[in-house]
Design an enzyme around this catalytic site. Structure first.
Site, mmCIF file in Angstrom:
data_model
loop_
_atom_site.group_PDB
_atom_site.id
_atom_site.type_symbol
_atom_site.label_atom_id
_atom_site.label_comp_id
_atom_site.label_asym_id
_atom_site.label_seq_id
_atom_site.Cartn_x
_atom_site.Cartn_y
_atom_site.Cartn_z
ATOM 1 N N GLY A 147 0.829 -1.192 0.000
ATOM 2 C CA GLY A 147 0.000 0.000 0.000
ATOM 3 C C GLY A 147 0.865 1.244 0.000
ATOM 4 O O GLY A 147 2.066 1.202 0.274
ATOM 5 N N CYS A 148 0.227 2.367 -0.297
ATOM 6 C CA CYS A 148 0.972 3.618 -0.415
ATOM 7 C C CYS A 148 1.478 4.100 0.942
ATOM 8 O O CYS A 148 2.650 4.447 1.097
ATOM 9 C CB CYS A 148 0.121 4.680 -1.097
ATOM 10 S SG CYS A 148 -1.547 4.872 -0.417
ATOM 11 N N TYR A 149 0.588 4.125 1.956
ATOM 12 C CA TYR A 149 1.053 4.556 3.284
ATOM 13 C C TYR A 149 2.171 3.646 3.798
ATOM 14 O O TYR A 149 3.192 4.143 4.299
ATOM 15 C CB TYR A 149 -0.106 4.579 4.278
ATOM 16 C CG TYR A 149 -1.066 5.744 4.145
ATOM 17 C CD1 TYR A 149 -0.626 7.058 4.214
ATOM 18 C CD2 TYR A 149 -2.432 5.527 3.998
ATOM 19 C CE1 TYR A 149 -1.516 8.126 4.124
ATOM 20 C CE2 TYR A 149 -3.327 6.583 3.906
ATOM 21 C CZ TYR A 149 -2.870 7.890 3.975
ATOM 22 O OH TYR A 149 -3.754 8.931 3.896
ATOM 23 N N THR A 151 4.455 1.979 2.284
ATOM 24 C CA THR A 151 5.732 2.298 1.645
ATOM 25 C C THR A 151 6.348 3.538 2.280
ATOM 26 O O THR A 151 7.538 3.579 2.580
ATOM 27 C CB THR A 151 5.506 2.521 0.127
ATOM 28 O OG1 THR A 151 5.009 1.296 -0.429
ATOM 29 C CG2 THR A 151 6.784 2.926 -0.574
ATOM 30 N N SER A 152 5.504 4.543 2.521
ATOM 31 C CA SER A 152 6.031 5.800 3.066
ATOM 32 C C SER A 152 6.461 5.663 4.518
ATOM 33 O O SER A 152 7.292 6.419 5.002
ATOM 34 C CB SER A 152 4.982 6.912 2.920
ATOM 35 O OG SER A 152 4.034 6.884 3.971
#
Lengths: 345, 345, 345, 345
Positions: A147-149, A151-152
């Site tokens: 997911g995007c979050y 990864t961050s």
């Protein structure tokens, strides 16, 4: 190599097309969309007019499996598992952008998403964060793109957990995401007039489905169970995530030493840029690109270490990462089609 | 009552004019601006054309003192102190929006801003947060109107500190502010093409001048020294601040109980709205208004309490708060000119 | 082929770098910036960190001429002419993005910009709009890359003028441009807090410097003097121009027939997309790309033909067009490095 | 005076509440919303929490008529007529914000909206543009509040038509509107991620429903049939309209003389500001306010006169105008509750 983009009309699907159009080894052979089936890509998405001469077809894994070597599945969670199952059964390599294969534990999956429809594949999926799982991704047949979050959160955090340098309790994350992360849903709360000039937290604490995902990976990195409190926000912009991770160092760890931890971890990484001292990650410097910018600041007065990151949620947070994994899985240079410069200004 | 707005051409000065134009008891008698001296207000700020028929004059405290009962000083820090000194010497009531009288300790002021030019007045200034210092503000002659970030941090935090309900170490704050907080400075980093669609942290940890201010007030509330790690961000919007404060409860404190703490503290407050369970503060619901919306969420799994707030940085974070204090200082109803509804959508 | 980007730190210079980084035949060998001389590109522009390992140098045409085959000059008008003169004198092929060589008449140049510093070159410069001057651009040694507004006006308008299909008097143009068109100037009017959520006309009628440029080309296309009334606007966005051109057809010309005029004119063009009936050009479908989308609508009730266009002002309106011209000038495929898909969403 | 807001949960309804909350003579007694019936206003619209202690009820004209003296109807077209009919039948004064009573000709209404459900009232409705119909509005029982685009077109245009100063053929209008003009519809094209950073024309020529409305009023002003070609655009902002009207003067009419025409027409008007020479209308200077700013520029070279205007579409373009008309209809000072300063920055 012929590839399919299954679920090509959502934002991550569209972004896959944008990236794959410049890929020298992958040829887009099939694009599917239930909603747009029958339409030409350029008529449904005028931005791509003149660039991709294909029509959307409905999702038929059996037919697709005969025509491609590799498939990117960009379907909603739960809808993805059966398609992935069918494609894998037919020997197609799959890069799955849904949540269906990210959680290794079927129980946890059930708690957040409901019964898993292809649980037998959970053990064979590789978590698609190349900076953490590069070796496992080489030749992988099924990749669960993060997911995007997560990864961050994970890119700045994992080096400190792996090094045992920080307390594993009380970790808190404050993230700010562009609206495209919510997809193209017909939801009153996603209307322009409702979101413009606004910023707000949502799903505070332990309510967002990405929490079990980054806790799974943080725990693996720490070698012990790690729980993380999460406060995501919607920003009045389309693309990008900036994240603050607040942790407490175990021993004194100043800004310079903490920066060295990141610099050592990512010295060989092409897509993680550890910023020079004093600089902070931001959306514009990663927009449209596969970079993740990271930085760290220590506040020794009160024992806090602030880890910061920025990604484009649709690239390093989804479709670019998927292509990076696909390159690895196929034995191609990892950066193929991914070195496009960020769109500034 | 005749009032002056000294430094009326910056964003907080302009916002004072906007609010004072609807004030039934204050008459704008003098507006100053070095840069615009000689110009009519409506020519310099076309938005106000037809609403205020005055010309900007240069700042001459001696002359102004003869013509007004009360002055709002919206000058840069350090520049403000001598003007305040002169006005107070002439018996004018002063609401100072600069940083010059917020820190009670001249040493701390010197460390962050340089030598204080009117340190003798520090003891007599009242910190202008009515929800904390209402009684002291009644009849006050010199009010130090708080900074925008401190207002957004202190309103959700202080009730927990006063109650001794949370640990006083390891407090971290993640704030996101509209760009107007930076003023109308000619700085390349503030250009539209540099900030649009962006979000970034800046002055991370203990670098922002508002840190000593909210530490001073948090320490006063806790009855012990409190240090706070601070990560401010710029949002791609003009107005508003949303803030997350991360703290650890001393004993088990669930979301409901924590919400009661806020509800009790602000039951009688007109401008602090404790949101119903599940709702989160956001910029649009406070834009243009004097409200501060607050909420709290407990993540008992990892012992974190998340306090959230939203204000309009130019109203409750500056000029609205100044007028609220002025109303109190003058014995007027506290909400005069401050009940305008937020501008939604 | 080795190329220089002279004036690489403005927005069009930066955009040249972004495009040239993906160019398979051009190697960026020299980048200049007076303001940033001595700095590494990645330190001055963190977005490019990890992509271009060069330092900015001051502009020294004699030195540069020895090291490159081709130069893009992205300097302010008037400053550009002497550099172009020196480079041409040394035999370097030049793509000039300033206004210095766009006007063929030195008198007109003087009226709008002051005395020309290299007027002897005016006759040899080719106007760099490949859709109008493709043959002249093949092998060209000096190309005057058009302004952003003229590109957006001329591409929809010229086919109607060339065909003698419209009245040549009373043409009016209403354009809306992203803020990046104004460059990175330290101007109060370009601050984020001054432009966000705003839209306004400026330099109305015959006041903008692009007027003589598009009148020159419109007159050439019509074979008679054409005057055009122009109303440019600033949009609250960074990139892109949408333009409406209002003209009156000479004989009855319905929407379908008018659309055929465009379709015929641009049937072989890769970068001009004549939209299907009913669709309108917009910024997002061209953002970051070299496309110009065009459409036409007839309102036969009152004898008006509405021509619409959209470009990215920094790509087809400046740097992408410059690379397209450079490809032509060098005998390369015209679309090299220019087929990147627009950034949507 | 007790008033109802019928259809209070759309953007114009919400804006009526925002304005009426500060009105000294009107008391909001009833608010209706089918969708939110049963909810408290503050729960449905958190921005209004603490300001209005009422619940939404379903629309029941018979019941409402007994409880109020005046009603603002902010319902969709066609849905409005029966409610207005019932309210008028019960003697309630009505300010209708729908399109149902703006067109005086039932045939024209049918062509654009379908069969009229209360055509017998068309003759008694007064067009609610006080600058044109002030006398008729005094004491009016049924007011048809104009559309947002027509207000922005007619205020700069009508003085020239009334004076016979311009040609009545070939008039073209290019307007740019904030997204709130489209309401809170669940339409994919209105999602934040679809509109942010975009700008596009739509319904070009004679396709928008506001065309017959401003043609009706322009024809009345000219004393002859006037047709107008219209190109509306969506701006990436929430509020505001800027409009360019392109006309041809009959005799030589320079900028100064043309400005005098506007200045004379609006010398006594509180809400129309004729800008000083050289200034252009813009969104921020009218945002949240009831002002309409106008300007004019002549381009004598090609015989074009450019008329420019700016309004807040939700205030002077809808709800503020409705209150202005209501004040007139009730014999109150016209500017009551309408002198709030624009929200800048």
């Amino acid at each position: 190599m012929r590839v399919a983009v299954i679920g090509a009309s959502g934002y991550t699907g569209l972004e896959l097309l944008r990236i794959l159009l410049r890929h020298p080894e992958f040829e887009i052979a099939v694009v599917t969309s239930e909603q747009r089936a029958g339409a030409r890509v350029g008529d449904a998405f005028p931005a791509l007019r003149g660039l991709l001469d294909l029509g959307f077809e409905p999702n038929d894994p059996a037919s697709i499996a005969k025509r491609v070597d590799l498939a990117f599945t960009a379907l909603p969670h739960a809808a993805s598992a059966p398609t992935v199952q069918a494609l894998r059964g037919a020997g197609v390599r799959v890069l799955d952008l849904s949540a269906d294969f990210r959680l290794r534990d079927a129980e946890t999956y059930r708690a957040w998403y409901g019964e898993h429809k292809a649980a037998e594949l959970l053990g064979s999926a590789v978590y698609g964060l190349p900076e953490l799982y590069r070796e496992a991704l080489r030749g992988a047949e099924l990749v669960a793109v993060p997911g995007c979050y997560p990864t961050s959160v994970l890119l700045p955090l994992v080096p400190f957990l792996r090094g045992g340098l920080i307390e594993t309790d009380g970790i808190v994350v404050d993230s700010k995401s562009g609206v495209s992360g919510a997809g193209r849903k017909l939801d009153e709360g996603l209307l322009f007039s409702e979101l413009a000039d606004d910023c707000r937290a949502y799903k505070v604490g332990n309510q967002h489905r990405h929490v079990p995902e980054f806790e799974q990976e943080a725990s693996a990195a720490a070698g012990e169970a790690v729980s993380i409190s999460f406060v995501p926000h919607l920003l009045p912009t389309v693309r990008g995530i900036v994240t603050s991770v607040f942790v407490r160092p175990r021993a004194g760890l100043g800004t310079d030493a903490a920066r060295e931890v990141l610099a050592d971890a990512y010295a060989q990484e092409r897509f993680v840029r550890v910023l020079p001292p004093g600089e902070t990650p931001n959306l514009r410097c990663v927009r449209g690109s596969n970079f993740c910018d990271v930085a760290v600041f220590a506040d020794e007065r009160n024992g806090t270490l602030v880890l910061l990151s920025a990604i484009d949620n649709l690239v390093k947070g989804a479709s670019g990462q998927a292509v990076q994994c696909a390159n690895l899985a196929c034995g191609l240079p990892e950066e193929l089609a991914l070195l496009e410069a960020p769109l500034v200004p």
